[in-house]
Scaffold this active site. Structure first.
Site, PDB file in Angstrom:
ATOM      1  N   ARG A   1       0.877   7.905   6.020  1.00 43.06           N
ATOM      2  CA  ARG A   1      -0.008   7.082   6.843  1.00 43.06           C
ATOM      3  C   ARG A   1      -1.424   7.640   6.851  1.00 43.06           C
ATOM      4  O   ARG A   1      -2.394   6.876   6.902  1.00 43.06           O
ATOM      5  CB  ARG A   1       0.536   6.935   8.272  1.00 43.06           C
ATOM      6  CG  ARG A   1      -0.269   5.949   9.117  1.00 43.06           C
ATOM      7  CD  ARG A   1       0.541   5.352  10.229  1.00 43.06           C
ATOM      8  NE  ARG A   1       1.590   4.472   9.747  1.00 43.06           N
ATOM      9  CZ  ARG A   1       1.421   3.192   9.413  1.00 43.06           C
ATOM     10  NH1 ARG A   1       0.211   2.645   9.472  1.00 43.06           N
ATOM     11  NH2 ARG A   1       2.427   2.466   9.005  1.00 43.06           N
TER      12      ARG A   1
ATOM     13  N   SER B   1       0.829  -1.204   0.000  1.00 41.83           N
ATOM     14  CA  SER B   1       0.000   0.000   0.000  1.00 41.83           C
ATOM     15  C   SER B   1       0.865   1.256   0.000  1.00 41.83           C
ATOM     16  O   SER B   1       0.595   2.215  -0.734  1.00 41.83           O
ATOM     17  CB  SER B   1      -0.922   0.003   1.219  1.00 41.83           C
ATOM     18  OG  SER B   1      -1.850  -1.054   1.159  1.00 41.83           O
TER      19      SER B   1
ATOM     20  N   HIS C   1      -2.830   6.513   3.668  1.00 49.08           N
ATOM     21  CA  HIS C   1      -3.083   5.077   3.788  1.00 49.08           C
ATOM     22  C   HIS C   1      -4.380   4.808   4.529  1.00 49.08           C
ATOM     23  O   HIS C   1      -5.153   3.907   4.181  1.00 49.08           O
ATOM     24  CB  HIS C   1      -1.908   4.419   4.521  1.00 49.08           C
ATOM     25  CG  HIS C   1      -2.078   2.957   4.773  1.00 49.08           C
ATOM     26  ND1 HIS C   1      -2.465   2.451   5.994  1.00 49.08           N
ATOM     27  CD2 HIS C   1      -1.916   1.889   3.959  1.00 49.08           C
ATOM     28  CE1 HIS C   1      -2.528   1.134   5.922  1.00 49.08           C
ATOM     29  NE2 HIS C   1      -2.193   0.758   4.701  1.00 49.08           N
TER      30      HIS C   1
END
Length: 216
Positions: free
Chosen positions: A42, A17, A45
């Site tokens: 993040r 990812s 994500h």
């Protein structure tokens, strides 16, 4: 458009990812500051929203300051149980910190009802009484962020870091702008977007940044 299936082992999904996120950021001509990159990636994500690469705003040395504070035992205060649940408490505990959330406390509910305010705002008053260095992770309630700003102006608290990412339409942008005009370290998502998941993701990104054994 044809969507292809990728056969990836569960333990490799996060790594893949982040590779995709890096590729897409590069394709958009976005090259984040290396110090801020783990936080930005993040959050993307967590949300699959690349707009955060532009809207996340950091005060100078915010990440470095947060890491120093955590190493010194700083604790995290959240405005929701969801944000509290999403933070890696085991990683924080390695440095002596813990996560606080007072939203379900009976005294908080009573004071909020009596004063005609939100429980999230009252939680900030309760947090101000804690005798430990604090990082605030606000992902839902602009009233919490506004009250935190007031407490800072009154000299009753000085956070180690304010993560200001409430989501919504009423007073959200106003609350964020208040924090952007302080001299306290901050990470703020400009605009209407945010959420408890974003607040937790930012906390975790900082914690994982401190753990060199973990892949980013």
């Amino acid at each position: 458009m044809t969507v292809q299936y990728e056969n990836i082992l569960p333990m490799e999904i996060e790594k893949r990812s982040f590779e995709i996120i890096s590729e897409e950021l590069a394709g958009r001509g976005i090259r984040p500051d290396p110090e801020l990159e783990p936080v930005i990636k993040r959050v993307i994500h967590t949300t699959a929203d690349f707009e955060y690469a532009k809207t996340l705003t950091f005060s100078p040395d915010a990440v470095a300051h947060a890491m120093r504070a955590i190493r010194a035992g700083a604790c995290v205060v959240t405005d929701t149980r969801m944000a509290m649940s999403g933070i890696n408490k085991k990683a924080l505990a390695k440095y002596g910190g813990r996560v606080y959330n007072f939203i379900s406390d009976e005294d908080v509910a009573e004071i909020a009802k009596k004063n005609g305010t939100t429980r999230s705002a009252v939680c900030m008053d309760k947090a101000a009484k804690l005798d430990v260095p604090l990082i605030f992770a606000i992902g839902n309630a602009p009233t919490a962020l506004i009250r935190l700003y007031e407490l800072m102006q009154e000299g009753r608290i000085r956070p180690e870091l304010v993560i200001g990412v409430p989501v919504g339409f009423v007073n959200v942008e106003y609350a964020k702008e208040l924090i952007l005009n302080t001299d306290v370290p901050y990470i703020v998502a400009r605009g209407r977007k945010g959420g408890s998941n974003v607040a937790a993701a930012i906390c975790n990104a900082i914690l994982y940044r401190m753990d060199e054994t973990r892949g980013r």
